[in-house]
Design an enzyme around this catalytic site. Structure first.
Site, PDB file in Angstrom:
ATOM      1  CE  LYS A  12      -3.944   1.983   2.562  1.00 51.60           C
ATOM      2  NZ  LYS A  12      -4.832   1.785   3.726  1.00 51.60           N
ATOM      3  CB  SER A  19      -7.990   3.728   2.865  1.00 56.40           C
ATOM      4  OG  SER A  19      -7.142   3.112   3.822  1.00 56.40           O
ATOM      5  CB  SER A  70      -8.464   0.831   5.812  1.00 59.99           C
ATOM      6  OG  SER A  70      -9.216   2.002   5.989  1.00 59.99           O
TER       7      SER A  70
END
Length: 485
Positions: free
Chosen positions: A79, A154, A178
């Protein structure tokens, strides 16, 4: 894609038997990205030269019979809020569009130490603020099961890349759900560890008392392996827990006989899609058939979790994002009139609307005259929410419910309604506030979109969480379903 459907042990057997090379694994990853990412948009930055160089080095070691790490040769995505030396780390924000770190996060370094190969950096909601990946300042990631739908957020890019077979596994971060929510939306496994189990050093902070790094994988066993590689004490992180790390793979016995499960009535009440409730109830029947027992319980302060979370997380975001001022790193506005104008223009141009919304909310909650009324009160309610979990765990081994109240929603459907968007995290946020571990595993589908089952455990008892998730997976086929891209 079939290569990345194999269990980690099967991949390593093929590597050891010279039926497969690390270079072939990396080539397969980039070929799949080239084939699918135009429609998925999971990646922001690719690491082709670095990954291929590393693959050759690992192949040479394989030929020479050298020592192999726990995740040897496996293509991984990271990420884009986890800093990586020499590889852009943008947090999907224009503010950091030129940020090339000079060090790596502890979790990224541990992946390298375990001989995983970093394929690239994955798309996300800007600074991890969002639940749909529509807040990326570059482009939204799309759900591989239906590209008209969101992948969740996210860590939407992290989930979509694994579901689409672009990488073998990925790392995401979980502040209020997330990792778990996008895992549920994309039909994969997502694990949020106990706060403090995995180092946050090198994770660009959103809400420091909540953020945790964790794995997203195709199956529970692989989550155990990745967690084994990244867990552990780190002196560089003041919130890191100095505890002994057990063998998580040894917990995957398939035996859940006698396990006591609490099912919160608040997680199956109003606002929960009936199809999601049905899938959870069917999962509980599987546990009953395996010798576990369950009872309805109550988490009475759940109704206050959303408000508590957004006050605390926004307050911490307001503080953490103050460092992005156009002076030290990141993008700087052109031709400011003075220093204050530099701050104003850089932040106005660099941050997107959701980040600005949370900064303003947090600054207000921390301001003179409102701190006690909002921030301090939210901290007290957080203590009550944690107490709810503590009380249940006096009698039960695990808590089970849905990961999200509905399957994934259409892109654009909720983007203009922040409150509705925030409510998608009603089942995951209380867990984050309590700092305890939880995993999402596939447990069904609705209209061709996956549904996630959330299994919640006691602090630092990831072993029981993984054991229960693995047992469910072994007696169902939900995790075997794949999107047809």
């Amino acid at each position: 894609m079939a290569l990345f459907d194999l269990r980690l042990q099967d991949v390593h057997n093929k590597l050891n038997n010279k039926e497969l090379s690390v270079t072939e694994l990396v080539d397969a990853s980039y070929a799949r990205i080239k084939e699918t990412d135009e429609s998925i948009k999971a990646f922001l930055t690719l690491n082709e030269d670095g990954a291929r160089t590393e693959a050759r080095e690992l192949d040479n070691r394989l030929q020479q019979g050298g020592e192999k790490g726990l995740l040897f040769g496996l293509p991984a995505g990271i990420k884009d809020n986890i800093v990586t030396e020499g590889l852009l780390t943008t947090c999907a924000s224009q503010f950091l569009s030129n940020y090339n770190p000079i060090y790596s996060a502890t979790s990224a370094r541990k992946l390298k130490d375990a001989d995983a190969v970093t394929i690239g950096k994955l798309n996300m909601d800007e600074f991890a603020m969002g639940g749909s990946n529509e807040n990326s300042s570059y482009y939204p990631t799309r759900n591989p099961w239906n590209t008209d739908y969101v992948p969740g957020g996210s860590s939407g890019g992290s989930a979509a890349s694994v579901a689409a077979g672009q990488v073998y596994f990925s790392l995401g971060s979980d502040t209020g759900g997330s990792i778990r929510q996008p895992a549920a939306y994309c039909g994969i496994v997502g694990l949020k560890p106990t706060y403090g189990l995995v180092s946050r050093f090198g994770l660009v902070a959103f809400a420091s008392s909540l953020d945790q790094i964790g794995p997203l994988t195709k199956n529970v066993e692989d989550s155990a392996y990745v967690l084994q590689a990244i867990a552990g004490y780190d002196a560089s992180d003041s919130t890191s827990a100095n505890i002994d790390i057990p063998d998580y793979t040894a917990a995957l016995t398939g035996d859940v006989k006698g396990l006591r499960i609490g099912v919160p009535k608040e997680y199956l009440g109003a606002g929960i899609d009936p199809r999601v409730k049905e899938a959870v109830m069917n999962a509980l029947k599987v546990y009953e058939s395996l010798g576990a027992t369950w009872e309805e319980v109550s988490l009475p302060h759940t109704d206050y979790a959303i408000a508590t979370y957004y006050l605390l997380a926004s307050s911490e975001a307001s503080s953490n994002l103050a460092r992005f001022d156009g002076v030290r790193y990141g993008v700087r506005a052109d031709n400011p009139d003075n220093l204050i104008d530099l701050y104003r223009k850089s932040r106005s141009q660099g941050f997107g609307p959701e980040v600005k919304r949370r900064i303003m909310l947090g600054t207000y909650a921390l301001s003179s005259g409102y701190y006690d009324a909002y921030y301090l009160k939210a901290q007290k309610v957080r203590t009550l929410i944690k107490g709810d979990f503590d009380n249940i765990f006096k009698q039960y081994d695990l808590i089970i419910g849905p990961t999200a109240p509905t399957p994934a929603f259409r892109i654009g459907e909720q983007v203009g309604d922040p409150l509705t968007m925030y409510l998608n995290d009603i089942c995951t946020i209380p867990v984050s506030l309590a700092g305890i571990p939880a995993i999402s595993v596939p447990c069904g589908t609705a209209d061709g979109l996956p549904i996630g089952l959330q299994i919640i455990g006691k602090a630092f008892d990831e072993s029981t969480v993984l054991r229960a998730a693995h047992a469910f997976e072994a007696h169902t086929d939900h995790h075997k379903l794949r999107p047809q891209l």
